[in-house]
Design a protein around this motif. Structure first.
Motif, mmCIF file in Angstrom:
data_model
loop_
_atom_site.group_PDB
_atom_site.id
_atom_site.type_symbol
_atom_site.label_atom_id
_atom_site.label_comp_id
_atom_site.label_asym_id
_atom_site.label_seq_id
_atom_site.Cartn_x
_atom_site.Cartn_y
_atom_site.Cartn_z
ATOM 1 N N UNK A 1 71.569 59.695 41.414
ATOM 2 C CA UNK A 1 71.786 58.305 41.008
ATOM 3 C C UNK A 1 71.573 58.179 39.519
ATOM 4 N N UNK A 2 72.412 57.338 38.883
ATOM 5 C CA UNK A 2 72.270 57.084 37.446
ATOM 6 C C UNK A 2 71.280 55.966 37.155
ATOM 7 N N UNK A 3 70.777 55.295 38.204
ATOM 8 C CA UNK A 3 69.900 54.138 37.982
ATOM 9 C C UNK A 3 68.623 54.508 37.228
ATOM 10 N N UNK A 4 68.087 55.696 37.464
ATOM 11 C CA UNK A 4 66.819 56.063 36.827
ATOM 12 C C UNK A 4 66.972 56.248 35.323
ATOM 13 N N UNK A 5 68.210 56.362 34.831
ATOM 14 C CA UNK A 5 68.436 56.572 33.394
ATOM 15 C C UNK A 5 68.874 55.293 32.685
ATOM 16 N N UNK A 6 69.183 54.234 33.409
ATOM 17 C CA UNK A 6 69.742 53.017 32.814
ATOM 18 C C UNK A 6 68.663 52.111 32.245
ATOM 19 N N UNK A 7 69.030 51.362 31.194
ATOM 20 C CA UNK A 7 68.078 50.447 30.567
ATOM 21 C C UNK A 7 67.586 49.375 31.529
ATOM 22 N N UNK A 8 68.477 48.861 32.396
ATOM 23 C CA UNK A 8 68.092 47.760 33.269
ATOM 24 C C UNK A 8 67.374 48.212 34.535
ATOM 25 N N UNK A 9 67.248 49.506 34.772
ATOM 26 C CA UNK A 9 66.581 49.993 35.988
ATOM 27 C C UNK A 9 65.439 50.965 35.691
ATOM 28 N N UNK A 10 65.291 51.362 34.452
ATOM 29 C CA UNK A 10 64.310 52.404 34.157
ATOM 30 C C UNK A 10 62.886 51.913 34.372
ATOM 31 N N UNK A 11 62.657 50.619 34.281
ATOM 32 C CA UNK A 11 61.312 50.089 34.458
ATOM 33 C C UNK A 11 60.917 49.879 35.908
ATOM 34 N N UNK A 12 61.794 50.160 36.857
ATOM 35 C CA UNK A 12 61.501 49.941 38.272
ATOM 36 C C UNK A 12 60.885 51.194 38.888
ATOM 37 N N UNK A 13 59.893 50.964 39.766
ATOM 38 C CA UNK A 13 59.282 52.044 40.551
ATOM 39 C C UNK A 13 58.839 53.172 39.608
ATOM 40 N N UNK A 14 59.162 54.420 39.983
ATOM 41 C CA UNK A 14 58.806 55.556 39.134
ATOM 42 C C UNK A 14 59.998 56.117 38.390
ATOM 43 N N UNK A 15 61.002 55.275 38.128
ATOM 44 C CA UNK A 15 62.227 55.754 37.475
ATOM 45 C C UNK A 15 61.954 56.324 36.093
ATOM 46 N N UNK A 16 61.154 55.607 35.294
ATOM 47 C CA UNK A 16 60.900 56.062 33.919
ATOM 48 C C UNK A 16 60.173 57.404 33.922
ATOM 49 N N UNK A 17 59.173 57.556 34.793
ATOM 50 C CA UNK A 17 58.427 58.815 34.830
ATOM 51 C C UNK A 17 59.324 59.965 35.273
ATOM 52 N N UNK A 18 60.208 59.723 36.239
ATOM 53 C CA UNK A 18 61.081 60.792 36.712
ATOM 54 C C UNK A 18 62.080 61.200 35.633
ATOM 55 N N UNK A 19 62.758 60.218 35.012
ATOM 56 C CA UNK A 19 63.758 60.542 33.994
ATOM 57 C C UNK A 19 63.110 61.229 32.798
ATOM 58 N N UNK A 20 61.940 60.746 32.359
ATOM 59 C CA UNK A 20 61.267 61.360 31.213
ATOM 60 C C UNK A 20 60.787 62.765 31.550
#
Length: 477
Positions: free
Chosen positions: A215-234
Motif C-alpha cells: 500500500x502507498x498509504x504509509x508513504x503519503x502526507x495525508x496518511x503518514x500520521x495514522x497508526x504506525x505508518x510513519x515508523x514503518x515507512x521511516x
C-alpha cells in the motif's frame, strides 16, 4: 334533366383503423434487475477510480510535494534521521546511483518503470536495499518479480505485523493491507519475511534484498500520521546512509545497448544488458535481458542497438488488469445476482406478466367444434363416455329447472322428474342412469330419449301426458 351522383369511396381517414397491438414489455422484468446491478457496480467503480490518485500524477509520492498524495513529510523525516535523500527522474540514473552500494533504492511507481530496468534490480550489490511500493500484477510479470499473483482491495486496512522483521515489528499496526501477494517462486527469489497479512514481503534475489510494500498509504502526507505508518515507512528507508528516490511519472522507452569498447570500463548500465550470442551456449550474458545480437538501426548511433526485440522465450503473460480492478466479493455478488435472476425466470417460466388477450387467428363455429369433438369420441369408440357427458349435462339442467338442491339424492331426482314429465320412474331411471350403450345405434337411441325427457320437463303443461318415443327393454308397454 335529372343527374345522379355516385357516392365517392370513403377516405382512409373515414375508415376505421385497425387497433395496434400493445407492445410486450415482459422482457424488461428479466433484463432490468441484472442491468441495474451491473450499472451500480460500474458507477461505484468509476466513482472510486475518480477519487484514486494516479501514479502518473507528478504529485504522487513525490519527495518535494506537500499535497495529500505527496511524500514531502516522509522525506523530511528521513533527512532528520541523518539519511541523505537523492531524487532521480530516470530509472537508468537511479540504477547507476544504486550500483555504487551502501544505499536504499525507493521505487514508488513500478508500473511505469520499463521492464528491463525492473529486471536489473537483481544485479545491484548486497549493500543496496530496494523498496518497491505496491507493484501490480503486470509489473510483477514484466519485471520477473518472484511473487505468484496479487489481489487488491478497494482501500487499505490496518493489521498487526505478524512477523519478526525489524522495521515492521518496531512500527506495529499499520495501514498496509491493500495488495496481498501470493507465495514466492523459488527459482526467482528466497523469502526472508512476510508481514501484514501477505502485504509486506521481503525476499532476496542474487545479492540484493527487496521489500515489497502492498500500500502507498504509509508513504503519503495525508496518511503518514495514522497508526504506525510513519515508523514503518521511516524504518524501511533509513537502513542505509543514502536514499535514492526514483520520482518517475511517465513510461520509459527500453534501454539501449552499446558495443563501444571505449565504454567497457565506464560505470554505466549493468553489464548484463550486452547482446547475447545465441551461437555460444557458454555466453555469460543474462537471459533475463534477451537480445538477438547487435543490429544497427537508422535512428541510433553506430555501435548501438535497441533492446526492443522479441524475447526468444516469451515471459509469463500478465493477467488481465480488469480482474484485479474489483475486489473478489464483487464477482461473487454478481454471480449470485445472475443466478437469482435465472432461478426466478425458471420458476416463473412464461408467467412473467398478466395474461394478454389476443384475437383468435380464425373464427370457428360452435357446431364445428361439437362435430370435431364427437368424431374424436367416435374414433376412440368412447360410447359410454359420450353418453355420460350428455347425461351429466341433462341432470344439471333438470336440477336447475325443478329447483332442486345441487346435491339432491338420486331417488328424489327421479321422482321429481317423473312427476314433472309424466314418464314412469323406471323409464326416467333408465334414461338418466342406465347402463352404457354397446353399439352406435344404442348410443343414438339413448341420446334421443335423453333429449325427449328434457323436452318433456321443459314443455310439460298441466293435463298433458307425454310418452317416451321408444320403449326400452324391461319397460312395461
Amino acid at each position: 334533366m335529372t343527374t345522379t351522383t355516385t357516392p365517392s369511396a370513403p377516405t382512409p381517414s373515414a375508415t376505421a383503423r385497425k387497433p395496434k397491438r400493445p407492445r410486450n414489455w415482459r422482457w424488461l422484468r428479466l433484463v432490468v434487475p441484472p442491468a441495474a446491478a451491473l450499472l451500480l457496480v460500474l458507477v461505484g467503480t468509476l466513482v472510486y477510480q475518480a477519487g484514486e490518485p494516479s501514479d502518473d500524477d507528478p504529485a504522487f509520492l513525490s519527495p518535494t510535494n506537500r499535497a495529500g498524495i505527496g511524500s514531502a513529510d516522509l522525506a523530511d523525516r528521513v533527512r532528520r534521521a541523518g539519511v541523505e535523500v537523492a531524487v532521480e527522474q530516470k530509472s537508468s540514473d537511479a540504477l547507476v546511483a544504486a550500483s555504487a552500494g551502501n544505499a536504499t533504492l525507493l521505487i514508488t511507481t513500478p508500473r511505469l518503470m520499463q521492464r528491463y530496468y525492473l529486471r536489473m534490480l537483481k544485479v545491484l550489490p548486497s549493500s543496496t536495499r530496494v523498496v518497491i511500493v505496491e507493484p501490480n500484477a503486470s509489473a510483477i510479470v514484466d519485471g520477473l518479480l518472484p511473487m505468484r499473483g496479487a489481489s487488491r482491495n478497494y482501500i487499505a486496512r490496518t493489521a498487526a505485523p505478524g512477523c519478526s522483521y525489524a522495521p515492521a515489528a518496531k512500527a506495529g499496526t499499520a495501514a498496509v493491507v491493500r495488495t496481498r501477494y501470493g507465495p514466492l517462486d523459488e527459482d526467482l527469489g528466497r523469502e526472508v519475511a512476510r508481514c501484514y497479512a501477505d502485504s509486506l514481503v521481503v525476499y532476496e534475489r542474487a545479492a540484493v534484498t527487496v521489500t515489497v510494500v502492498g500500500s502507498a498509504d504509509v508513504f503519503r502526507n495525508d496518511r503518514i500520521g495514522e497508526h504506525g505508518n510513519a515508523a514503518l515507512a521511516t524504518g524501511l528507508l533509513t537502513a542505509a546512509p543514502r536514499l535514492i528516490w526514483l520520482d518517475l511519472h511517465r513510461r520509459e522507452p527500453p534501454p539501449g545497448i552499446t558495443n563501444d569498447p571505449a565504454l567497457a570500463g565506464a560505470p554505466g548500465a549493468p553489464p548484463s544488458l550486452r547482446p547475447v550470442d545465441p551461437s555460444n551456449p557458454a555466453d555469460p550474458a543474462d537471459r533475463d535481458f534477451p537480445q538477438p545480437g547487435p543490429r544497427a538501426t537508422g535512428n541510433q548511433p553506430t555501435g548501438q542497438t535497441s533492446a526492443n526485440h522479441e524475447d526468444p522465450k516469451p515471459p509469463r503473460e500478465p493477467p488481465n488488469p480488469l480482474w484485479s480492478a474489483f475486489p473478489p466479493w464483487t464477482y461473487v455478488a454478481t454471480a449470485l445476482v445472475v443466478l437469482g435472476v435465472v432461478a426466478l425466470a425458471v420458476a416463473m417460466a412464461r408467467r412473467l406478466g398478466a395474461p394478454v388477450v389476443e384475437p383468435l387467428p380464425v373464427v370457428v363455429r360452435s357446431s364445428e367444434t361439437a362435430i370435431g369433438r364427437g368424431r374424436l369420441y367416435q374414433r376412440a369408440k368412447a360410447r359410454g363416455e359420450s353418453l355420460q357427458v350428455l347425461r351429466d349435462a341433462a341432470v344439471v339442467r333438470l336440477i336447475r329447472l325443478l329447483r332442486l338442491a345441487p346435491d339432491v339424492e338420486r331417488p328424489v331426482l327421479v321422482a321429481a322428474v317423473a312427476a314433472s314429465s309424466g314418464w314412469p320412474p323406471p323409464a326416467v331411471e333408465h334414461t338418466l342412469f342406465g347402463p352404457p350403450p354397446d353399439t352406435d345405434d344404442e348410443l343414438v337411441n339413448a341420446a334421443l330419449r335423453l333429449e325427449q325427457l328434457v323436452n318433456a320437463v321443459t314443455t310439460e303443461q298441466p293435463g298433458t301426458q307425454p310418452a317416451p318415443a321408444a320403449p326400452f327393454e324391461g319397460e312395461p308397454r
